[in-house]
Design a protein around this motif. Structure first.
Motif, PDB file in Angstrom:
ATOM      1  N   LYS A 189       0.550  -0.796  -0.106  1.00  0.00           N
ATOM      2  CA  LYS A 189      -0.100  -0.027   0.056  1.00  0.00           C
ATOM      3  C   LYS A 189       0.680   1.331   0.103  1.00  0.00           C
ATOM      4  O   LYS A 189       0.638   1.781  -0.861  1.00  0.00           O
ATOM      5  N   GLN A 190       1.795   1.739   0.755  1.00  0.00           N
ATOM      6  CA  GLN A 190       2.761   2.345   1.466  1.00  0.00           C
ATOM      7  C   GLN A 190       3.459   2.290  -0.193  1.00  0.00           C
ATOM      8  O   GLN A 190       3.680   3.866  -0.641  1.00  0.00           O
ATOM      9  N   ASN A 191       4.389   1.706  -0.398  1.00  0.00           N
ATOM     10  CA  ASN A 191       4.781   1.747  -2.228  1.00  0.00           C
ATOM     11  C   ASN A 191       3.674   2.435  -3.502  1.00  0.00           C
ATOM     12  O   ASN A 191       4.193   3.407  -4.275  1.00  0.00           O
ATOM     13  N   VAL A 192       2.803   1.874  -3.389  1.00  0.00           N
ATOM     14  CA  VAL A 192       1.656   2.070  -5.286  1.00  0.00           C
ATOM     15  C   VAL A 192       1.829   3.798  -4.078  1.00  0.00           C
ATOM     16  O   VAL A 192       1.359   4.539  -4.750  1.00  0.00           O
ATOM     17  N   GLU A 193       1.191   4.478  -3.306  1.00  0.00           N
ATOM     18  CA  GLU A 193       0.583   5.720  -2.724  1.00  0.00           C
ATOM     19  C   GLU A 193       2.128   6.353  -2.772  1.00  0.00           C
ATOM     20  O   GLU A 193       2.207   7.964  -3.608  1.00  0.00           O
ATOM     21  N   LYS A 194       3.267   5.886  -2.424  1.00  0.00           N
ATOM     22  CA  LYS A 194       4.033   6.725  -2.734  1.00  0.00           C
ATOM     23  C   LYS A 194       4.780   6.941  -4.214  1.00  0.00           C
ATOM     24  O   LYS A 194       4.634   8.210  -4.671  1.00  0.00           O
ATOM     25  N   ILE A 195       4.248   6.060  -5.363  1.00  0.00           N
ATOM     26  CA  ILE A 195       4.492   6.150  -6.543  1.00  0.00           C
ATOM     27  C   ILE A 195       3.985   6.623  -7.397  1.00  0.00           C
ATOM     28  O   ILE A 195       3.853   7.861  -8.174  1.00  0.00           O
ATOM     29  N   LEU A 196       2.729   6.747  -6.877  1.00  0.00           N
ATOM     30  CA  LEU A 196       1.683   7.411  -7.349  1.00  0.00           C
ATOM     31  C   LEU A 196       1.779   8.956  -7.159  1.00  0.00           C
ATOM     32  O   LEU A 196       1.132   9.768  -8.360  1.00  0.00           O
ATOM     33  N   SER A 197       1.865   9.128  -5.734  1.00  0.00           N
ATOM     34  CA  SER A 197       2.073  10.882  -5.611  1.00  0.00           C
ATOM     35  C   SER A 197       3.334  11.468  -6.329  1.00  0.00           C
ATOM     36  O   SER A 197       2.823  12.616  -6.246  1.00  0.00           O
ATOM     37  N   GLU A 198       3.680  10.360  -7.047  1.00  0.00           N
ATOM     38  CA  GLU A 198       5.381  11.096  -7.082  1.00  0.00           C
ATOM     39  C   GLU A 198       5.543  11.148  -8.935  1.00  0.00           C
ATOM     40  O   GLU A 198       5.962  11.890  -9.591  1.00  0.00           O
ATOM     41  N   LEU A 199       4.418  10.346  -9.065  1.00  0.00           N
ATOM     42  CA  LEU A 199       4.681   9.817 -11.019  1.00  0.00           C
ATOM     43  C   LEU A 199       3.953  11.652 -11.582  1.00  0.00           C
ATOM     44  O   LEU A 199       2.799  12.203 -10.964  1.00  0.00           O
ATOM     45  N   PRO A 200       4.198  11.725 -12.547  1.00  0.00           N
ATOM     46  CA  PRO A 200       4.096  13.239 -13.189  1.00  0.00           C
ATOM     47  C   PRO A 200       2.264  13.103 -13.946  1.00  0.00           C
ATOM     48  O   PRO A 200       2.245  12.359 -14.357  1.00  0.00           O
ATOM     49  N   ALA A 201       1.933  14.381 -14.046  1.00  0.00           N
ATOM     50  CA  ALA A 201       0.343  14.017 -14.214  1.00  0.00           C
ATOM     51  C   ALA A 201       1.139  12.941 -16.084  1.00  0.00           C
ATOM     52  O   ALA A 201       1.784  13.767 -17.056  1.00  0.00           O
ATOM     53  N   GLY A 202      -0.304  12.876 -16.275  1.00  0.00           N
ATOM     54  CA  GLY A 202      -0.432  12.241 -17.942  1.00  0.00           C
ATOM     55  C   GLY A 202       0.719  10.915 -17.656  1.00  0.00           C
ATOM     56  O   GLY A 202       0.443   9.843 -19.050  1.00  0.00           O
ATOM     57  N   VAL A 203       1.364  10.339 -16.475  1.00  0.00           N
ATOM     58  CA  VAL A 203       1.952   9.368 -16.667  1.00  0.00           C
ATOM     59  C   VAL A 203       1.263   7.623 -16.361  1.00  0.00           C
ATOM     60  O   VAL A 203       1.100   8.066 -14.486  1.00  0.00           O
ATOM     61  N   GLU A 204       1.076   6.982 -16.312  1.00  0.00           N
ATOM     62  CA  GLU A 204       0.034   5.539 -15.948  1.00  0.00           C
ATOM     63  C   GLU A 204       0.851   4.583 -15.531  1.00  0.00           C
ATOM     64  O   GLU A 204       1.719   4.254 -16.169  1.00  0.00           O
ATOM     65  N   LEU A 205       0.433   4.410 -14.310  1.00  0.00           N
ATOM     66  CA  LEU A 205       1.397   3.368 -13.248  1.00  0.00           C
ATOM     67  C   LEU A 205       0.815   1.869 -13.851  1.00  0.00           C
ATOM     68  O   LEU A 205      -0.363   1.451 -13.736  1.00  0.00           O
ATOM     69  N   VAL A 206       1.555   0.683 -14.734  1.00  0.00           N
ATOM     70  CA  VAL A 206       1.120  -0.518 -14.609  1.00  0.00           C
ATOM     71  C   VAL A 206       1.942  -1.031 -13.373  1.00  0.00           C
ATOM     72  O   VAL A 206       3.248  -1.153 -13.464  1.00  0.00           O
ATOM     73  N   ALA A 207       1.047  -1.839 -12.343  1.00  0.00           N
ATOM     74  CA  ALA A 207       1.621  -2.808 -11.477  1.00  0.00           C
ATOM     75  C   ALA A 207       2.513  -4.020 -12.012  1.00  0.00           C
ATOM     76  O   ALA A 207       1.578  -4.888 -12.841  1.00  0.00           O
ATOM     77  N   ALA A 208       3.290  -4.483 -12.614  1.00  0.00           N
ATOM     78  CA  ALA A 208       3.950  -5.742 -13.226  1.00  0.00           C
ATOM     79  C   ALA A 208       3.708  -7.214 -11.860  1.00  0.00           C
ATOM     80  O   ALA A 208       4.661  -6.928 -10.490  1.00  0.00           O
ATOM     81  N   ALA A 209       2.548  -7.549 -12.018  1.00  0.00           N
ATOM     82  CA  ALA A 209       2.369  -8.145 -11.127  1.00  0.00           C
ATOM     83  C   ALA A 209       2.672 -10.049 -11.083  1.00  0.00           C
ATOM     84  O   ALA A 209       2.474 -11.222 -10.115  1.00  0.00           O
ATOM     85  N   LYS A 210       3.921 -10.540 -12.075  1.00  0.00           N
ATOM     86  CA  LYS A 210       3.995 -11.926 -12.140  1.00  0.00           C
ATOM     87  C   LYS A 210       4.459 -12.582 -10.691  1.00  0.00           C
ATOM     88  O   LYS A 210       5.238 -11.633 -10.313  1.00  0.00           O
ATOM     89  N   THR A 211       4.055 -13.287 -10.781  1.00  0.00           N
ATOM     90  CA  THR A 211       4.788 -14.359  -9.380  1.00  0.00           C
ATOM     91  C   THR A 211       3.773 -14.219  -7.943  1.00  0.00           C
ATOM     92  O   THR A 211       3.817 -14.533  -7.019  1.00  0.00           O
TER      93      THR A 211
END
Ligand SMILES: *Cc1c(COP(=O)(O)O)cnc(C)c1O
Length: 226
Positions: free
Chosen positions: A9-31
């Motif tokens: 949860k903290q990792n996602v929130e931190k990354i999302l808060s830092e991504l510039p507008a217009g950049v989308e996050l794909v969570a690479a979920a293998k395994t």
């Protein structure tokens, strides 16, 4: 503290808060387990990237309001299952695969957004199309009715030093812009998928608007089960 010592949860929130507008996050979920994927979705992930069709089948109930991207190497015998599940296939690297996706999507009345995977490092052991062949492939498959080319994806050489990837990302962006400017009918160059945990900052600086992050969200990967 290493990133993987924080929770998902903290990792996602931190990354999302830092991504510039217009950049989308794909969570690479293998395994990762469906529970781990759900935690990421609850924290705000909107796109889940899967390398394996079977893992996506097992996990997809956790995320009805998210988009699923296929980011692994797609074997033609898995295409039929894949087209029923995924909202985008980021790793088209041959006309043969594109035709198989098109044929299977045609049967179910779906138009599949696809990215062309570029082997930007020209590495023999990697999947993807060499720079010199990308435009020809785009032209060859742009007329297929049940796929839609929406951009490029690349891994880039993984060396441990993100700066080493910069030139490959920059060259992929240049090719992306060149293809866009050709005005080929039936394609829409919208997405440039580049950058992983170690390299996504550099990738964004070089023009990525989709970043695929695995360990930076989930921590180290579980033993590969497939
Ligand atoms: C695993 C994977 C990623 C994520 O890699 P990390 O280094 O864990 O962030 C991104 N893209 C593809 C295609 C992958 O297979």
């Amino acid at each position: 503290m290493a990133e993987n010592e924080l929770g998902i949860k903290q990792n996602v929130e931190k990354i999302l808060s830092e991504l510039p507008a217009g950049v989308e996050l794909v969570a690479a979920a293998k395994t990762k387990t469906p529970e781990e994927i759900r935690e990421a979705i609850d924290a705000g992930v909107k796109i889940v990237g899967e390398n394996y069709v079977q893992e996506a089948i097992e996990a997809r109930n956790v995320g009805r309001n998210v988009r699923w991207h296929f980011i692994g190497h797609l074997q033609t015998n898995k295409v039929k299952k894949a087209v029923g599940i995924f909202d985008m296939i980021e790793t088209v690297d041959s006309a043969e695969l594109a035709r198989e996706i098109d044929r299977n999507c045609g049967k179910i009345g779906k138009i599949m957004p696809v990215l062309i995977e570029v082997n930007s490092g020209g590495e023999p052991q990697k999947y993807g199309v060499l720079f010199k062949d990308v435009l020809d492939l785009v032209k060859e498959i742009s007329g297929l009715k049940s796929i839609k080319i929406e951009g490029l994806m690349t891994m880039g050489p993984v060396t441990g030093n993100a700066e080493d990837a910069r030139a490959y990302f920059a060259r992929t962006k240049k090719l992306f812009d060149e293809i866009k400017s050709t005005g080929i009918m039936g394609i829409e160059m919208k997405y440039l998928s580049m950058g992983m945990t170690a390299s996504y900052h550099v990738a964004i600086e070089e023009g990525a608007n989709l970043v695929r992050i695995g360990t930076g969200i989930f921590g180290e990967r579980n033993q590969l089960a497939l």
